[in-house]
Design an enzyme around this catalytic site. Sequence first.
Site, PDB file in Angstrom:
ATOM      1  N   HIS A 191       0.678  -1.295   0.110  1.00  0.00           N
ATOM      2  CA  HIS A 191      -0.070   0.016   0.071  1.00  0.00           C
ATOM      3  C   HIS A 191       0.746   1.366   0.023  1.00  0.00           C
ATOM      4  O   HIS A 191       1.954   1.233   0.818  1.00  0.00           O
ATOM      5  CB  HIS A 191      -0.848   0.025   1.302  1.00  0.00           C
ATOM      6  CG  HIS A 191      -2.110   0.816   1.122  1.00  0.00           C
ATOM      7  ND1 HIS A 191      -1.998   2.308   1.432  1.00  0.00           N
ATOM      8  CD2 HIS A 191      -3.209   0.543   0.896  1.00  0.00           C
ATOM      9  CE1 HIS A 191      -3.301   2.774   1.111  1.00  0.00           C
ATOM     10  NE2 HIS A 191      -4.013   1.892   0.707  1.00  0.00           N
ATOM     11  N   ASP A 230      -7.952  -5.397  -0.035  1.00  0.00           N
ATOM     12  CA  ASP A 230      -8.616  -6.104  -1.094  1.00  0.00           C
ATOM     13  C   ASP A 230      -7.935  -7.822  -0.652  1.00  0.00           C
ATOM     14  O   ASP A 230      -8.397  -8.680  -1.535  1.00  0.00           O
ATOM     15  CB  ASP A 230      -7.742  -5.733  -2.397  1.00  0.00           C
ATOM     16  CG  ASP A 230      -8.279  -4.506  -2.871  1.00  0.00           C
ATOM     17  OD1 ASP A 230      -7.438  -3.546  -3.160  1.00  0.00           O
ATOM     18  OD2 ASP A 230      -9.574  -4.322  -2.684  1.00  0.00           O
TER      19      ASP A 230
HETATM   20  C1  SDX Z   1      -6.199   0.129  -2.725  1.00  0.00           C
HETATM   21  O1  SDX Z   1      -4.426   4.594  -2.245  1.00  0.00           O
HETATM   22  C2  SDX Z   1      -5.244   3.750  -1.374  1.00  0.00           C
HETATM   23  O2  SDX Z   1      -5.843   4.414  -0.489  1.00  0.00           O
HETATM   24  C3  SDX Z   1      -6.042   2.678  -2.152  1.00  0.00           C
HETATM   25  C4  SDX Z   1      -6.978   1.857  -1.566  1.00  0.00           C
HETATM   26  C5  SDX Z   1      -8.256   2.538  -1.181  1.00  0.00           C
HETATM   27  O3  SDX Z   1      -9.099   2.200  -0.251  1.00  0.00           O
HETATM   28  O4  SDX Z   1      -8.640   3.550  -2.231  1.00  0.00           O
HETATM   29  O5  SDX Z   1      -6.398   1.672  -0.191  1.00  0.00           O
HETATM   30  C6  SDX Z   1      -7.453   0.541  -2.311  1.00  0.00           C
HETATM   31  O6  SDX Z   1      -6.123   0.068  -3.977  1.00  0.00           O
HETATM   32  C7  SDX Z   1      -5.445  -0.956  -2.210  1.00  0.00           C
HETATM   33  C8  SDX Z   1      -4.220  -1.491  -3.118  1.00  0.00           C
HETATM   34  C9  SDX Z   1      -4.525  -2.692  -4.062  1.00  0.00           C
HETATM   35  N1  SDX Z   1      -3.616  -2.765  -5.052  1.00  0.00           N
HETATM   36  C10 SDX Z   1      -2.980  -4.169  -4.658  1.00  0.00           C
HETATM   37  O7  SDX Z   1      -3.002  -4.730  -3.918  1.00  0.00           O
HETATM   38  C11 SDX Z   1      -1.902  -4.387  -6.049  1.00  0.00           C
HETATM   39  C12 SDX Z   1      -0.729  -4.954  -5.262  1.00  0.00           C
HETATM   40  N2  SDX Z   1      -0.007  -3.775  -4.638  1.00  0.00           N
HETATM   41  C13 SDX Z   1       1.002  -3.253  -5.536  1.00  0.00           C
HETATM   42  O8  SDX Z   1       0.720  -2.855  -6.788  1.00  0.00           O
HETATM   43  C14 SDX Z   1       1.486  -1.933  -4.690  1.00  0.00           C
HETATM   44  O9  SDX Z   1       1.684  -2.207  -3.381  1.00  0.00           O
HETATM   45  C15 SDX Z   1       0.765  -0.538  -4.602  1.00  0.00           C
HETATM   46  C16 SDX Z   1       0.148  -0.112  -5.959  1.00  0.00           C
HETATM   47  C17 SDX Z   1      -0.470  -0.885  -3.904  1.00  0.00           C
HETATM   48  C18 SDX Z   1       1.498   0.496  -3.978  1.00  0.00           C
HETATM   49  O10 SDX Z   1       2.458   0.820  -4.524  1.00  0.00           O
HETATM   50  P1  SDX Z   1       3.489   1.985  -4.590  1.00  0.00           P
HETATM   51  O11 SDX Z   1       3.142   2.743  -3.289  1.00  0.00           O
HETATM   52  O12 SDX Z   1       3.746   2.842  -5.505  1.00  0.00           O
HETATM   53  O13 SDX Z   1       4.808   0.842  -4.076  1.00  0.00           O
HETATM   54  P2  SDX Z   1       5.851   0.678  -5.129  1.00  0.00           P
HETATM   55  O14 SDX Z   1       5.151   0.184  -6.313  1.00  0.00           O
HETATM   56  O15 SDX Z   1       6.862   1.856  -5.192  1.00  0.00           O
HETATM   57  O16 SDX Z   1       6.498  -0.610  -4.348  1.00  0.00           O
HETATM   58  C19 SDX Z   1       7.415  -0.406  -3.356  1.00  0.00           C
HETATM   59  C20 SDX Z   1       8.205  -1.462  -3.409  1.00  0.00           C
HETATM   60  C21 SDX Z   1       8.861  -1.904  -4.950  1.00  0.00           C
HETATM   61  O17 SDX Z   1      10.022  -2.652  -4.641  1.00  0.00           O
HETATM   62  P3  SDX Z   1      11.441  -1.965  -4.993  1.00  0.00           P
HETATM   63  O18 SDX Z   1      11.326  -0.975  -6.562  1.00  0.00           O
HETATM   64  O19 SDX Z   1      11.661  -0.890  -3.918  1.00  0.00           O
HETATM   65  O20 SDX Z   1      12.339  -2.751  -5.140  1.00  0.00           O
HETATM   66  O21 SDX Z   1       7.562  -2.593  -2.911  1.00  0.00           O
HETATM   67  C22 SDX Z   1       7.589  -3.525  -3.993  1.00  0.00           C
HETATM   68  C23 SDX Z   1       7.673  -2.737  -5.322  1.00  0.00           C
HETATM   69  O22 SDX Z   1       8.512  -3.729  -6.226  1.00  0.00           O
HETATM   70  N3  SDX Z   1       6.042  -4.137  -3.979  1.00  0.00           N
HETATM   71  C24 SDX Z   1       5.680  -5.264  -4.119  1.00  0.00           C
HETATM   72  C25 SDX Z   1       4.241  -5.293  -3.784  1.00  0.00           C
HETATM   73  N4  SDX Z   1       3.858  -4.258  -3.722  1.00  0.00           N
HETATM   74  C26 SDX Z   1       4.877  -3.236  -3.893  1.00  0.00           C
HETATM   75  N5  SDX Z   1       6.507  -6.386  -4.340  1.00  0.00           N
HETATM   76  C27 SDX Z   1       5.511  -7.744  -4.587  1.00  0.00           C
HETATM   77  N6  SDX Z   1       4.098  -7.694  -4.414  1.00  0.00           N
HETATM   78  C28 SDX Z   1       3.500  -6.500  -4.052  1.00  0.00           C
HETATM   79  N7  SDX Z   1       2.181  -6.485  -3.948  1.00  0.00           N
END
Ligand code: SDX
Length: 429
Positions: A306, A364
């Site tokens: 998140h 989720d």
């Molecule tokens: C919702 O914003 C809100 O409030 C949203 C929400 C709401 O109520 O409105 O809470 C609802 O959208 C919840 C999130 C649902 N999405 C998912 O579950 C999809 C999987 N999650 C990721 O795509 C990700 O965690 C996000 C999109 C939710 C957040 O992404 P960020 O903040 O842009 O973080 P990032 O992509 O920069 O990740 C930071 C690091 C990265 O690694 P590095 O590049 O630093 O090496 O963490 C890793 C990412 O690769 N990472 C993950 C991961 N999520 C982040 N690695 C594996 N699995 C994951 N799920």
Amino acid sequence: MADKTAKLTFGDTELELPMHSPTVGPDVIDISKLYAEGKVFTFDPGFTSTAACDSTITYIDGGKGELLHRGYPIDQLAEKSHYLEVCYLLLYGNLPSAAELEEFESLVTNHTMIHEQMMFLFRGFRRDAHPMAIMNGVVGAMSAFYHDSTDIHDAHQREVASIRMIAKMPTIAAMAYKFTIGQPFVYPRNDLDYASNFLRMCFSVPCEDYQVNPILSRAMDRIFTLHADHEQNASTSTVRLASSSGANPFACIAAGIACLWGPAHGGANQACLEMLQEIGTVDRIPEYIARAKDKNDPFRLMGFGHRVYKNFDPRATVMKKSADEVLDLLGVENNPTLQVAKELEKQALADPYFAEKKLFPNVDFYSGIILNAMGFPTSMFTPIFALSRTVGWISQWKEMIADPKMKIGRPRQLYLGETMRDYIDIEKR
Ligand code: SDX
């Protein structure tokens, strides 16, 4: 609001920027005059460090895993309140008296039908359309049916549009579902509560009576509450930006629906259940955890991570408890998908990769398991999220429209393209 300043020095420029203190949370540095005074922009793709507005509606403490709606913690609201009461709280700022709640619920209940002519919009879609595509189209078309609540500068029209949106979204979502399964639409009933009405519109058929299962309607109402609002997430920011141009509320909510659909946002509940079903058995979990950690593999654990929460998403905690309760009460013991989800959570949280990056289950991760057990197809998970979040979008929209500071949102950019150059005739290229 400024009570202190920040000094910014670059080149031979030194600026003093006002700082504002929140009720709770980080201070903000007001950069609204930065370009006028310093001729520089800030750069923040994805708005990881940017407060786009001030608001009094919802507060999230990502480090503690706290979510407050008008100051009330989400776990208390999920336990003690119900969705329409939370809608009142988000819209008007305080918990209603018994009389205020009764009046509000009656208002919503008596606006759940949609214009009969709108039925023909559904018939324009193929039966295999995704319900989110249908919802997006139908909600956007509402401005063509409800002209008397599109003037955003009229407080009464804003109120009418708010009630209409909250009241009609379950009807539109249920109709989108019925259309895709080839069953007749079911009209809402005024003798049912909000969640029971939605379940009946989705699952009843004209050939027999339908009794709402109180366990399911309580679980449905709790899912609505857990998704109601979440400060300036991507879809809410979309609604705010669309509204800043003066667009009508129905068009702005349709923009929010479009943004929510993405798998990184509200589409994650569908993607998460499909991931859990693809994993299938607990012995395959290590393979998927390895893929999620592999920089060369675009796969991510859906329902994990998140932008704000760097601790447990408090909604996931409530949802996990509800999943246990609902599946036990439904007699769906040892649901394989729930077993995979619990083991996946355990193994991921024990893995240094997820611990270091502070990746925890989000809202989720468990919601799809409950919705699946209730009989919804995965394609209906995000429409249910959109239905629930409508009150959040509308509350934030109302707050912004009423704000005298409101102006059209127009970000700038870091331009890395070509400098000016002359046109080259085709024979010289
Ligand atoms: C919702 O914003 C809100 O409030 C949203 C929400 C709401 O109520 O409105 O809470 C609802 O959208 C919840 C999130 C649902 N999405 C998912 O579950 C999809 C999987 N999650 C990721 O795509 C990700 O965690 C996000 C999109 C939710 C957040 O992404 P960020 O903040 O842009 O973080 P990032 O992509 O920069 O990740 C930071 C690091 C990265 O690694 P590095 O590049 O630093 O090496 O963490 C890793 C990412 O690769 N990472 C993950 C991961 N999520 C982040 N690695 C594996 N699995 C994951 N799920």
